[in-house]
Design an enzyme around this catalytic site. Sequence first.
Site, PDB file in Angstrom:
ATOM      1  N   HIS A 343       0.802  -1.232   0.000  1.00  0.00           N
ATOM      2  CA  HIS A 343       0.000   0.000   0.000  1.00  0.00           C
ATOM      3  C   HIS A 343       0.829   1.273   0.000  1.00  0.00           C
ATOM      4  CE1 HIS A 343      -3.907  -1.986   0.937  1.00  0.00           C
ATOM      5  NE2 HIS A 343      -3.134  -2.857   1.556  1.00  0.00           N
ATOM      6  N   LYS A 524      -8.862  13.615   4.536  1.00  0.00           N
ATOM      7  CA  LYS A 524      -7.924  12.493   4.536  1.00  0.00           C
ATOM      8  C   LYS A 524      -6.912  12.773   5.637  1.00  0.00           C
ATOM      9  CE  LYS A 524      -7.019  13.670   0.139  1.00  0.00           C
ATOM     10  NZ  LYS A 524      -7.109  12.461  -0.660  1.00  0.00           N
ATOM     11  N   ARG A 525      -6.053  11.795   5.952  1.00  0.00           N
ATOM     12  CA  ARG A 525      -4.993  12.062   6.918  1.00  0.00           C
ATOM     13  C   ARG A 525      -4.168  13.260   6.460  1.00  0.00           C
ATOM     14  NH1 ARG A 525      -4.220   8.167  11.186  1.00  0.00           N
ATOM     15  NH2 ARG A 525      -2.266   9.259  11.549  1.00  0.00           N
ATOM     16  N   LYS A 530       0.189  14.629   0.733  1.00  0.00           N
ATOM     17  CA  LYS A 530      -1.201  14.842   0.306  1.00  0.00           C
ATOM     18  C   LYS A 530      -1.480  16.320   0.021  1.00  0.00           C
ATOM     19  CE  LYS A 530      -2.856  10.825   2.988  1.00  0.00           C
ATOM     20  NZ  LYS A 530      -3.481   9.901   2.024  1.00  0.00           N
ATOM     21  N   THR A 632      -8.921   6.136  -1.925  1.00  0.00           N
ATOM     22  CA  THR A 632     -10.237   5.513  -2.072  1.00  0.00           C
ATOM     23  C   THR A 632     -11.325   6.558  -1.822  1.00  0.00           C
ATOM     24  OG1 THR A 632      -9.906   4.731   0.195  1.00  0.00           O
ATOM     25  CG2 THR A 632      -9.671   3.113  -1.570  1.00  0.00           C
ATOM     26  N   LYS A 636     -15.119   7.532  -3.691  1.00  0.00           N
ATOM     27  CA  LYS A 636     -16.384   7.811  -3.003  1.00  0.00           C
ATOM     28  C   LYS A 636     -16.981   9.126  -3.496  1.00  0.00           C
ATOM     29  CE  LYS A 636     -14.419   5.310   0.864  1.00  0.00           C
ATOM     30  NZ  LYS A 636     -13.573   5.431   2.071  1.00  0.00           N
TER      31      LYS A 636
HETATM   32  C1  26Q Z   1       3.477   0.475  10.239  1.00  0.00           C
HETATM   33  C2  26Q Z   1       4.399   0.140  11.223  1.00  0.00           C
HETATM   34  C3  26Q Z   1       4.263   0.614  12.511  1.00  0.00           C
HETATM   35  C4  26Q Z   1       3.185   1.432  12.818  1.00  0.00           C
HETATM   36  C5  26Q Z   1       2.252   1.771  11.843  1.00  0.00           C
HETATM   37  C6  26Q Z   1       2.407   1.302  10.559  1.00  0.00           C
HETATM   38  C7  26Q Z   1       1.408   1.670   9.507  1.00  0.00           C
HETATM   39  C8  26Q Z   1       0.060   1.747   9.808  1.00  0.00           C
HETATM   40  C9  26Q Z   1      -0.848   2.113   8.842  1.00  0.00           C
HETATM   41  C10 26Q Z   1       1.813   1.916   8.213  1.00  0.00           C
HETATM   42  C11 26Q Z   1       0.880   2.274   7.230  1.00  0.00           C
HETATM   43  C12 26Q Z   1      -0.465   2.370   7.543  1.00  0.00           C
HETATM   44  C13 26Q Z   1      -1.498   2.743   6.573  1.00  0.00           C
HETATM   45  C14 26Q Z   1      -1.292   2.937   5.286  1.00  0.00           C
HETATM   46  C15 26Q Z   1      -2.377   3.344   4.390  1.00  0.00           C
HETATM   47  O1  26Q Z   1      -3.484   3.627   4.814  1.00  0.00           O
HETATM   48  N1  26Q Z   1      -2.122   3.382   3.072  1.00  0.00           N
HETATM   49  C16 26Q Z   1      -3.171   3.762   2.122  1.00  0.00           C
HETATM   50  O2  26Q Z   1      -3.797   2.579   1.662  1.00  0.00           O
HETATM   51  C17 26Q Z   1      -4.925   2.881   0.867  1.00  0.00           C
HETATM   52  C18 26Q Z   1      -5.605   1.571   0.524  1.00  0.00           C
HETATM   53  O3  26Q Z   1      -4.858   0.862  -0.407  1.00  0.00           O
HETATM   54  C19 26Q Z   1      -4.521   3.660  -0.359  1.00  0.00           C
HETATM   55  O4  26Q Z   1      -5.683   4.030  -1.059  1.00  0.00           O
HETATM   56  C20 26Q Z   1      -3.731   4.911   0.016  1.00  0.00           C
HETATM   57  O5  26Q Z   1      -3.238   5.538  -1.144  1.00  0.00           O
HETATM   58  C21 26Q Z   1      -2.584   4.531   0.941  1.00  0.00           C
HETATM   59  O6  26Q Z   1      -1.926   5.701   1.398  1.00  0.00           O
END
Ligand code: 26Q
Length: 787
Positions: A343, A524-525, A530, A632, A636
């Site tokens: 991702h 979004k975050r 972004k 995503t 929407k």
């Molecule tokens: C990893 C290690 C330690 C702590 C936290 C994490 C961690 C947690 C969440 C790393 C990444 C995330 C989330 C990533 C994320 O939300 N990515 C998004 O995924 C979506 C679904 O595929 C995409 O549409 C987005 O583009 C992408 O940013």
Amino acid sequence: MKAAVLRHLTYSIGKDTISASIYDWRVALSLSLRDLIVEPWFASTRRTYAEDRKRVYYLSMEFLIGRLLEDAAVNLGLHEVAEGAMADLGVDFRAVIEDEPDAALGNGGLGRLAACFMESMATLGCPAFGYGIRYEHGLFRQMFEGGQQVETPEDWLTQRHPWEFERPESAYTISFKGHVETLEGRAVWVPGESVTASAFDTPVIGWKGEWANTLRLWGAKPTTLFDLERFNRGDYAAAAEPETLARTISRVLYPDDTTFQGKELRLKQEYFLTSAALQDILRRYLKTHDSLHDLADHVAIQMNDTHPAIAGPELMRLLIDDHGLTFDDALPIVQNVLGYTNHTLLPEALERWSTYLMGTILPRHMQIIEQIDAWHAKTYPKRPHYIGIVKHNEVRMGDLAFIMSHRVNGVSALHSDLVRKTLFPELDALHPGRIINQTNGVTPRRWLRLSNRPLSALIDSTIGDGWVSDLDQLKQLEPFAQDAGFCAAFDAAKRRNKVDMSNWLGASMGITLDPDALFDVQIKRIHEYKRQLLNILQTIDQWHTIRENPNVAFVPRVKVFGGKSAPGYIVAKEIIHLINDVATVVNNDPATRGLLKVVYPANYNVSMAQRLIPATDLSEQISTAGKEASGTGNMKFMLNGAPTIGTLDGANVEILHEVGAANFFLFGMTADEVVQRRTDPDHSRHAIEASPALQRVLQMIAEGQFSPDQPDRYNGLLDRIWNHDYFLVAADFEAYRLAQHDVDLAYADRAKWVTMAALNTARAGYFSSDRTIRGYMNDIWSTKAAL
Ligand code: 26Q
């Protein structure tokens, strides 16, 4: 329904109608709906066993579910029935729905995707389990104090959670630390500590209630029995120690989504989820099968990013140490079972655990990882020397997940291409065809049917309701997009949603909005890539332009921002502060009253998205090209009839392709141009010099116009734009400003705008998560739907 609700109110909750609160009514209604899910849920399980169907297991550290009540009611076809029953009982149905706290067990896109996938698998009748962690505290709640983000703990489980069934009998021991001994040539892991993973099941019901799957979340409990001896000695703290240790594991969701930090507790969480899931999967499989050799014919396990990538070594360990297989026999089984979805390309987000930590927490797994690495080097002699799972005393989880899977997928066409070319070029050369694309999607049940009743009703009355489970049918709306009557109704539905949203914002923030203004939304975050910063800089320019031209008829705009920053992400927090500071100045300026408003409601979450997206005119998808894997939210908005202003990034590329250039406000550099532009060390200075508008905006911030009490507040942020503008805010500013001008021109021509909006909805069929799940079933899982 009325009788069921009253029965639960009386016998499950122990209240009568006189003393029942909204909360009591909600729990009673939830239990009544849950009762109706149980039968299809059993039936689905019975069929899966009877037909010995292959099961899909979706392993994810995050499931960003949101509210469940209305979703269940809609999918059971009982929305009106429930509404009527509550009305008859004298209870405000909307208030009941809004009383439910969001299940916020995720950070953003990745977690919400997992939730959409669960719903689509249930709708398609794909036998599946979701495995995750039952965090006591989900994503923190955001407040603003003096315009700055403040985090408070989220507390969804302090109330009764009526959707789950506790399964204390489904429990597994999860071990950590200790050492590995060799006994008669076999490795024996002697752990140093352990906890128990205990299951909580939530049924996930599909559209029309025909199939239900299980979301199984693990809670951590102490393994050792309460230490009565210590307790009796009066040593209460020591007696409770194992309890504290265990509960920490499922206590709280990590709120970072883009920066990896090698925290011991996070590694324990990842292993806790993965080991519990794999033990559960093998137990279920061995109930009805003898040989582990054809595991892959009956089991597909999908890893949602690398967070559960310890699944490779853990499944090897279970097969070798517990079931007596050899390394060489176990390896292809594991590979054929596992799939890995990537991702992100952001280097700072990639998981790399130190060999020291891995070796300390999971000593046996560290051995297996080194064995796998050696096996891979030997089997693929063309592997370059600089490639490997273990490099520079770190275990690289992406490489591990790649090597242990039979398929690796990206989440949009552009992203999958970049995964191949920039993330895994060497592994791709060694394993051609392993990397594939599965473009993300969203569930049309929650993201249109449930959240946008006015538009859903219009679509139903125009083309019937087949679109809900076959989103390509929206294509039939295309001819209506030119029809004046349809367009008037489409516009009226949008206006209805904008009025609702204005009323809600008015009530919650004390702000009056004009529903005829253009609602321009970025939710979004908060992250530099972004580029919320680009949006707020353009907002400042718009403010200035309106003030300078009191006689020009500007299109009134409402700029809406929503989103959380990771608690430790300082630059993102400065951007939040700036947005709130700009809002204060702009919203109190009589010169621009009625023409520009900036709103940033705190604590953006799934429920707020359901409110904002249907009311949006313009969707902001403005990331630096090459950085957003898919997005995503963009889908929407399109589905709900909001054209995009955006860059050629992530799934925007495919949205543009589907909707056509005439219905999309494209701007900015491409991913290739971004890379090219960065080779000029002075790119931002050059961009600023070429844009008088940007110069003015930066000067206004530098003068303290938005922070009169502290004029140097944004010096750091300004220095970044001038000298360290990695995400090319300055270089894309002019293109963005001009694209926003095009938006104004287009919006002024109402008829044309509504046609454009309607075409966005009509052409959104491709972005159903049903299509995505079919892709996974065909290309990765080799499963067939039961429906
Ligand atoms: C990893 C290690 C330690 C702590 C936290 C994490 C961690 C947690 C969440 C790393 C990444 C995330 C989330 C990533 C994320 O939300 N990515 C998004 O995924 C979506 C679904 O595929 C995409 O549409 C987005 O583009 C992408 O940013």
